[in-house]
Design a protein around this motif. Structure first.
Motif, PDB file in Angstrom:
ATOM      1  N   HIS A 337       0.836  -1.210   0.000  1.00 38.37           N
ATOM      2  CA  HIS A 337       0.000   0.000   0.000  1.00 38.37           C
ATOM      3  C   HIS A 337       0.866   1.253   0.000  1.00 38.37           C
ATOM      4  N   PHE A 338       1.866   1.300   0.883  1.00 41.35           N
ATOM      5  CA  PHE A 338       2.753   2.465   0.937  1.00 41.35           C
ATOM      6  C   PHE A 338       3.595   2.577  -0.332  1.00 41.35           C
ATOM      7  N   LEU A 339       3.972   1.431  -0.906  1.00 41.00           N
ATOM      8  CA  LEU A 339       4.718   1.443  -2.160  1.00 41.00           C
ATOM      9  C   LEU A 339       3.883   2.079  -3.273  1.00 41.00           C
ATOM     10  N   SER A 340       2.615   1.699  -3.376  1.00 38.96           N
ATOM     11  CA  SER A 340       1.728   2.265  -4.402  1.00 38.96           C
ATOM     12  C   SER A 340       1.542   3.767  -4.203  1.00 38.96           C
ATOM     13  N   GLN A 341       1.379   4.166  -2.938  1.00 38.19           N
ATOM     14  CA  GLN A 341       1.223   5.588  -2.641  1.00 38.19           C
ATOM     15  C   GLN A 341       2.468   6.372  -3.038  1.00 38.19           C
ATOM     16  N   THR A 342       3.641   5.846  -2.656  1.00 39.91           N
ATOM     17  CA  THR A 342       4.902   6.546  -2.905  1.00 39.91           C
ATOM     18  C   THR A 342       5.239   6.562  -4.389  1.00 39.91           C
ATOM     19  N   SER A 343       5.030   5.439  -5.070  1.00 42.17           N
ATOM     20  CA  SER A 343       5.339   5.370  -6.501  1.00 42.17           C
ATOM     21  C   SER A 343       4.479   6.336  -7.296  1.00 42.17           C
ATOM     22  N   GLY A 344       3.260   6.586  -6.816  1.00 42.62           N
ATOM     23  CA  GLY A 344       2.374   7.528  -7.491  1.00 42.62           C
ATOM     24  C   GLY A 344       2.882   8.954  -7.448  1.00 42.62           C
ATOM     25  N   ARG A 345       3.817   9.238  -6.532  1.00 39.19           N
ATOM     26  CA  ARG A 345       4.363  10.593  -6.417  1.00 39.19           C
ATOM     27  C   ARG A 345       5.710  10.729  -7.121  1.00 39.19           C
ATOM     28  N   THR A 346       6.178   9.673  -7.781  1.00 40.55           N
ATOM     29  CA  THR A 346       7.460   9.720  -8.488  1.00 40.55           C
ATOM     30  C   THR A 346       7.272   9.194  -9.915  1.00 40.55           C
ATOM     31  N   THR A 347       8.303   9.350 -10.718  1.00 39.67           N
ATOM     32  CA  THR A 347       8.273   8.819 -12.086  1.00 39.67           C
ATOM     33  C   THR A 347       8.906   7.438 -12.154  1.00 39.67           C
ATOM     34  N   LYS A 348       9.360   6.915 -11.014  1.00 44.94           N
ATOM     35  CA  LYS A 348      10.003   5.606 -10.991  1.00 44.94           C
ATOM     36  C   LYS A 348       8.975   4.490 -11.135  1.00 44.94           C
ATOM     37  N   GLN A 349       9.363   3.415 -11.804  1.00 38.33           N
ATOM     38  CA  GLN A 349       8.511   2.238 -11.952  1.00 38.33           C
ATOM     39  C   GLN A 349       8.974   1.171 -10.951  1.00 38.33           C
ATOM     40  N   ASN A 375       7.816   5.039   6.571  1.00 32.11           N
ATOM     41  CA  ASN A 375       9.065   5.772   6.370  1.00 32.11           C
ATOM     42  C   ASN A 375      10.099   4.904   5.653  1.00 32.11           C
ATOM     43  N   VAL A 376      10.200   3.630   6.050  1.00 32.88           N
ATOM     44  CA  VAL A 376      11.175   2.718   5.432  1.00 32.88           C
ATOM     45  C   VAL A 376      10.844   2.490   3.964  1.00 32.88           C
ATOM     46  N   VAL A 377       9.566   2.299   3.643  1.00 32.30           N
ATOM     47  CA  VAL A 377       9.163   2.079   2.246  1.00 32.30           C
ATOM     48  C   VAL A 377       9.437   3.328   1.415  1.00 32.30           C
ATOM     49  N   GLU A 378       9.097   4.493   1.925  1.00 32.73           N
ATOM     50  CA  GLU A 378       9.314   5.735   1.183  1.00 32.73           C
ATOM     51  C   GLU A 378      10.798   5.955   0.905  1.00 32.73           C
ATOM     52  N   GLN A 379      11.654   5.701   1.903  1.00 32.88           N
ATOM     53  CA  GLN A 379      13.091   5.875   1.703  1.00 32.88           C
ATOM     54  C   GLN A 379      13.630   4.864   0.695  1.00 32.88           C
ATOM     55  N   SER A 380      13.124   3.638   0.750  1.00 37.46           N
ATOM     56  CA  SER A 380      13.572   2.595  -0.179  1.00 37.46           C
ATOM     57  C   SER A 380      13.198   2.943  -1.620  1.00 37.46           C
ATOM     58  N   VAL A 381      11.993   3.464  -1.824  1.00 38.19           N
ATOM     59  CA  VAL A 381      11.568   3.871  -3.171  1.00 38.19           C
ATOM     60  C   VAL A 381      12.437   5.016  -3.675  1.00 38.19           C
ATOM     61  N   ALA A 382      12.723   5.975  -2.799  1.00 37.51           N
ATOM     62  CA  ALA A 382      13.504   7.144  -3.196  1.00 37.51           C
ATOM     63  C   ALA A 382      14.897   6.753  -3.693  1.00 37.51           C
ATOM     64  N   LEU A 383      15.473   5.693  -3.107  1.00 40.09           N
ATOM     65  CA  LEU A 383      16.841   5.295  -3.446  1.00 40.09           C
ATOM     66  C   LEU A 383      16.902   4.135  -4.429  1.00 40.09           C
ATOM     67  N   SER A 384      15.752   3.578  -4.805  1.00 43.87           N
ATOM     68  CA  SER A 384      15.737   2.401  -5.668  1.00 43.87           C
ATOM     69  C   SER A 384      16.069   2.765  -7.117  1.00 43.87           C
ATOM     70  N   THR A 385      16.869   1.903  -7.768  1.00 44.87           N
ATOM     71  CA  THR A 385      17.184   2.067  -9.192  1.00 44.87           C
ATOM     72  C   THR A 385      16.648   0.897 -10.009  1.00 44.87           C
ATOM     73  N   GLU A 386      15.977  -0.036  -9.352  1.00 45.19           N
ATOM     74  CA  GLU A 386      15.427  -1.218 -10.025  1.00 45.19           C
ATOM     75  C   GLU A 386      13.898  -1.238  -9.863  1.00 45.19           C
ATOM     76  N   SER A 387      13.254  -2.172 -10.563  1.00 44.86           N
ATOM     77  CA  SER A 387      11.802  -2.274 -10.468  1.00 44.86           C
ATOM     78  C   SER A 387      11.355  -2.941  -9.174  1.00 44.86           C
ATOM     79  N   LEU A 388      12.286  -3.658  -8.502  1.00 41.83           N
ATOM     80  CA  LEU A 388      11.989  -4.296  -7.228  1.00 41.83           C
ATOM     81  C   LEU A 388      12.902  -3.718  -6.150  1.00 41.83           C
ATOM     82  N   ILE A 389      12.338  -3.461  -4.974  1.00 43.92           N
ATOM     83  CA  ILE A 389      13.137  -2.961  -3.848  1.00 43.92           C
ATOM     84  C   ILE A 389      13.951  -4.116  -3.276  1.00 43.92           C
ATOM     85  N   SER A 390      15.231  -3.887  -3.117  1.00 44.14           N
ATOM     86  CA  SER A 390      16.148  -4.947  -2.682  1.00 44.14           C
ATOM     87  C   SER A 390      16.266  -5.029  -1.163  1.00 44.14           C
ATOM     88  N   GLU A 391      16.828  -6.138  -0.704  1.00 45.21           N
ATOM     89  CA  GLU A 391      17.057  -6.326   0.731  1.00 45.21           C
ATOM     90  C   GLU A 391      17.991  -5.253   1.280  1.00 45.21           C
TER      91      GLU A 391
END
Length: 462
Positions: A337-349, A375-391
């Motif tokens: 849910h937080f991933l969908s919310q956060t991704s909607g505010r960025t251009t990242k896929q 907070n953890v999900v939002e930070q992970s999305v902000a720093l992610s360079t792939e389509s899946l958030i890594s460990e």
């Protein structure tokens, strides 16, 4: 009356649904037999096109598809599923499995890759893990369409389901309620759900954090003031009590309300009227009060920082909202849910989490509860360079999250609660046996249970 929900560990009585897709009818039947025997509800499709037609009506929690099929293959089917149901896990099977194929599939978001022939136990273990780590689709989440009043509360855990069922019962009454929980668990969301389920749902819902308002402004904020009542009062101001007339007023962190104002609040609740600052007349108000706190108010009463008469006025019914660590099966749902919310505010896929990342989220301690998870999900999305958030992204976000150490009293209370729950589980709710294990007499043991809102009945076998 205290409603406790921390000790119901039974699973919600639903069968997980699995859609199997393969153009080999014999393998389709074999897989169906294995999974049906394991307790899953099965639907089969002999082509990817047929599977897409079944998806909407069947609403599975998992899809298992062959890679090589006539027409649309397994990876093409996966792409279609990801577009329509981004959180639905897919397991790919192939008789031509190679390491490059497996790496490519998992990088694109396929949950797992099974090479034929595979052992029955390997299949069952993979299916179980896929369903455990992934959120249910929103259409399957406890028939949300029938529960509009609770639609903002994202959960599939048994402990939350019990709480919500009990919440719905008391919402229809007009009693004052007290919500007790740790910080960051969603007390205001629960209060909003109560309001929506009540007869007051068409009237205003107003929330105020008592700890965030300076003492000298709290009376004006709640009761209002007349023009000229004090320096800076240039206009007449309607307080939150009057603005919420006919509806619900949510007083968050009530344990931080100044003692001097507590007597004024008690009088307003008893008389059902308020007097704005600077006024000589009172105003009748019809407001339902829902209060919330993370503090131990009984301890505050003993320390004379909270009025006992106000406590009993507010605490007609008490709801105990569990911490995130007690509802870990909700973490995949909330994270998505937080991933969908956060991704909607960025251009990242960014479409999901790797298996290892989700395992880490589920096992983390979460002292900051749902707020920390967001907070953890939002930070992970902000720093992610792939389509899946890594460990590694999740681990870094957890490490950099602000430390939220409990107080000594909170830590001791948590230990006592966990200890009591453990021995009640061990004895299946037998209080006499549990008291012997704890080396306490029954009277003292019952006092401990009441202190921590634990009900021995909930631990007894049916």
């Amino acid at each position: 009356m205290s409603i406790n929900n921390e000790n119901n560990n039974s699973a919600i009585d639903t069968k997980e649904k699995v859609l199997i897709v393969d153009d080999d009818p014999s393998l389709l039947r074999l897989l169906g037999i294995r999974l049906t025997a394991a307790g899953y509800q099965i639907e089969s499709a002999e082509s990817a096109k047929q599977a897409l037609g079944i998806l909407k009506s069947f609403q599975p929690q998992l899809v298992i598809s062959d890679l090589r099929m006539e027409g649309m293959d397994g990876m093409a089917l996966f792409e279609k599923i990801r577009q329509q149901y981004p959180s639905l896990p897919v397991i790919i099977m192939t008789a031509h499995g190679t390491i490059p194929d497996a790496i490519n599939a998992t990088k694109q978001g396929v949950f797992s890759f099974l090479t034929k022939p595979f052992e029955s136990q390997e299949l069952l273990d993979t299916v179980k893990q896929a369903i455990r780590l992934q959120p249910l689709s929103s259409t399957n989440n406890n028939d949300q369409a029938q529960h509009v009043w609770r639609e903002k509360i994202i959960s599939r855990s048994a402990v939350m389901e019990t709480l919500l069922q009990q919440t719905y019962q008391v919402a229809k009454s007009d009693f004052s309620l007290l919500i007790h929980s740790q910080s960051g668990t969603g007390k205001e969301l629960l209060a909003q759900a109560i309001h929506q389920a009540s007869e007051r749902s068409t009237k205003p819902f107003t929330a105020i954090n008592c700890a965030a308002i300076p003492e000298q402004l709290l009376e004006s904020e709640l009761f209002g003031h007349k023009k000229g009542a004090f320096t800076g009062a240039d206009n007449h101001h309607i307080g939150l009590f009057e603005a919420s007339d006919g509806g619900t007023l949510f007083l968050d962190e009530i344990g931080d309300m100044p003692m001097n104002f507590q007597v004024k609040l008690l009088r307003a609740l008893q008389e059902k009227e308020i007097r704005p600052v600077g006024s000589t007349t009172s105003v009748k108000v019809d407001v339902r009060i829902i209060a919330a706190t993370h503090k131990n108010l009984q301890k505050a009463i003993k320390e004379q920082t909270f009025r006992e008469d106000l406590y009993y006025r507010l605490n007609v019914v008490e709801l105990v909202l569990p911490p995130l660590s007690d509802r870990r099966e909700d973490i995949p749902l909330l994270a998505q849910h937080f991933l969908s919310q956060t991704s909607g505010r960025t251009t990242k896929q960014v479409n999901g989490f790797t298996q290892a990342a989700m395992e880490l989220l589920i096992c983390a301690p979460w002292p900051g509860n749902i707020r920390q998870l967001q907070n953890v999900v939002e930070q992970s999305v902000a720093l992610s360079t792939e389509s899946l958030i890594s460990e590694s992204l999740v681990r870094n976000a957890l490490r950099e999250a602000p430390a939220q150490h409990p107080s000594f009293q909170e830590a001791r209370d948590q230990f006592e609660r966990d200890y009591l729950a453990t021995i009640l589980k061990t004895t299946a709710g037998n209080v006499s046996q549990a008291a012997k294990i704890a080396q306490r007499n029954r009277t003292e043991f019952y006092k401990l249970l009441n202190k921590h809102h634990l009900n021995a009945e909930a631990f007894r076998e049916g």
